[in-house]
Design a protein around this motif. Sequence first.
Motif, PDB file in Angstrom:
ATOM      1  N   LYS B 280     -11.968  19.871 -68.458  1.00  0.00           N
ATOM      2  CA  LYS B 280     -12.366  21.229 -68.091  1.00  0.00           C
ATOM      3  C   LYS B 280     -11.334  22.256 -68.556  1.00  0.00           C
ATOM      4  N   PHE B 281     -10.101  22.099 -68.116  1.00  0.00           N
ATOM      5  CA  PHE B 281      -9.040  22.992 -68.588  1.00  0.00           C
ATOM      6  C   PHE B 281      -7.712  22.256 -68.574  1.00  0.00           C
ATOM      7  N   ILE B 291      -3.941  28.852 -69.704  1.00  0.00           N
ATOM      8  CA  ILE B 291      -4.698  27.599 -69.795  1.00  0.00           C
ATOM      9  C   ILE B 291      -5.574  27.592 -71.041  1.00  0.00           C
ATOM     10  N   THR B 293      -9.007  25.238 -72.899  1.00  0.00           N
ATOM     11  CA  THR B 293     -10.205  24.474 -72.524  1.00  0.00           C
ATOM     12  C   THR B 293     -10.494  23.459 -73.629  1.00  0.00           C
ATOM     13  N   VAL B 327     -11.151  25.737 -60.693  1.00  0.00           N
ATOM     14  CA  VAL B 327     -10.083  26.448 -61.412  1.00  0.00           C
ATOM     15  C   VAL B 327      -9.423  27.485 -60.504  1.00  0.00           C
ATOM     16  N   SER B 402      -7.568  32.225 -66.724  1.00  0.00           N
ATOM     17  CA  SER B 402      -8.691  31.640 -65.974  1.00  0.00           C
ATOM     18  C   SER B 402      -9.846  32.630 -65.870  1.00  0.00           C
ATOM     19  N   TYR B 405     -11.646  32.564 -69.307  1.00  0.00           N
ATOM     20  CA  TYR B 405     -12.495  31.411 -69.628  1.00  0.00           C
ATOM     21  C   TYR B 405     -13.492  31.047 -68.523  1.00  0.00           C
TER      22      TYR B 405
END
Lengths: 227, 434
Positions: B280-281, B291, B293, B327, B402, B405
């Motif tokens: 996911k990340f 972060i 992905t 997240v 975060s 994304y």
Amino acid sequence: MAFTEDVRARLEVDAKEIIARYPKARSALLPLLHLVQAEQGYVTQDGIGFCADMLNITAAEVTAVVTFYTMYKQEPAGEYHVGVCTNTLCAVMGGDQIFAELSEHLGIGNHETTEDGRVSIERVECNAACDFAPVVMVNWEFFDNQSPETVKRLVDDLRVGNDVKPTRGADRVCTWREASRVLAGFPDGRAGEGVQAAGPTLEGLNLARARGWTAPAAGESNEENDQ
Amino acid sequence: MTTTLTPVLSAHWDEADSYTIGAYERHGGYKGLRKALTMAPEDIVAMVKDSGLRGRGGAGFPTGMKWGFLPQGGDKPHYLVVNADESEPGTCKDIPLMLANPQSLIEGIVISSFAIKANHAFIYVRGEVLHVVRRLQQAIGEAYDKGFLGADILGSGYNLELTLHCGAGAYICGEETALLDSLEGYRGQPRLKPPFPAVAGLYACPTVVNNVESIASVPSILTNGAGWFSGMGTEKSKGFGFFSLSGHVTKPGQYEAPLGITLRELLDMAGGVRAGHELKFWTPGGSSTPIFTAEHLDVPLDFESVGAAGSMLGTRALQIFDDTTCVIRAVLRWIEFYEHESCGKCTPCREGNFWMAQILERLEHGNGTEAELDKLLDICDNILGRSFCALGDGATSPVTSSIQYFRDEYIEHFRRGGCPFDPAASTVWAGGKA
């Protein structure tokens, strides 16, 4: 309780040895605080006064330092201080559940100590063992890859006085005060105990060995290495 | 697969006595020092510059260039201070290195100190790693006994004292000027730069502060040559380094590889994301790096490529989170960390993280509004570039990335009035169960 004359004399010998390691005396303050914490289990007003005397600074200056750093306890810590990593990675991998179940099991909260004085618990920040998550520390020794069950068993053992062995550390976990003394710079002779590396630490090396991968040999230039 | 692992520092970690000086010398240890002592200090600095070694503590500043900044010919002593305060969330390379092979660090310290004309060096190690402290104490003792430290090292006339200094729990002390304040016996708060430590560092004297892995890499450069080192890695990110995989990956651990390897390659080596789940990340280099992905799996993990893709290589702390992870929960916890660790010196970091933690907590529990996402970005805008040190700047990374994304996931939280994820599903003991 103030230090007796004997204790103070003994501590002064240690303090002078610590101060001698540095070009300037004030640099000795952090190890001196580990030293007085080793003596009493936490940093008391007497410990603060002792450090101030040794370094010729005020008690207020020492206190300002004590309150800045999380490892100095201003209340008695348990003989075994259990830190559960609840920074993001460990928390997600199970650290949150471990702390919640441990807290309920012992009936104490963050920064509290059991009535028998044996175990205190703390939510700690990342302790640089993320590849072993979830991680728990006891007196700053590594207990890797923990679960709620293993940690509850661990504190039960600590409370009844059974020997407990870190996963990467000495053969037996020492007391909080013994650990603090090592941090003050007085070796306990146990560096040779325990593993050199374990599990995840060796994952890359093991794979390289299995596949015959090595770093280039010395003398191989850029061009020669251009495969 | 084009990239392979290159164990150098970790090459003998599987031998039970790898942390002893005997094992270290058995595998060629201290050859680099013997060679260094025959060279002019300036030539060692030039060699490290030529190797292309860049700081392994996160910032990636060229190590040799840092050494070259020390003013020469003054009457003040020079100091080398090793930053062993490894505390960046996700970062877990220096601690196993010092546990398994502390002598590589000690040899690097002697060579580096000789190169910068220092006669006293310090290792500032975080206090929360008792057995690492024991291993360092023993390693220093062994090196003194063998004449690699102390007076007239190997008959060269060069003297070096090495002091091990244990910290006491403060993430900020990984920032080099805060570390120096802490080493001087004060609260660890960052200093205004300039002056930089090279000019006015420890006790206001010329000082080099380097990360453990940087210094431990120096002996291999002396032994094998600058060309050997620069033959690995990419054009501007030379050499090898530890890539530390953690989290939802089948085989987490330390993978020593040339810079420029990709996460896709590393995940292949590590058995992939845990069974039954998708990536996911992930963080390329700790919590202070924005972060990434799954779309970033093929970004070469070197300073330039990661930067161009919108993050930072940092400490190569690859924290992997799969599709079970919320997240917002992850970001909230990171911001609680920065709030807890903010030294309080500057307002943007002290207040900004305090407010962001409150907002994120509301959002995680589904009580936020879309306007609060803009509020978060506004606060980040007031922290980034306005904080006193990089700790504050770094805190904005997880928040802004975060939202970039996973904006929809934030919105889903307040649309449902709660978190759609079950934390139990993310745990190790949930295993690969979908």
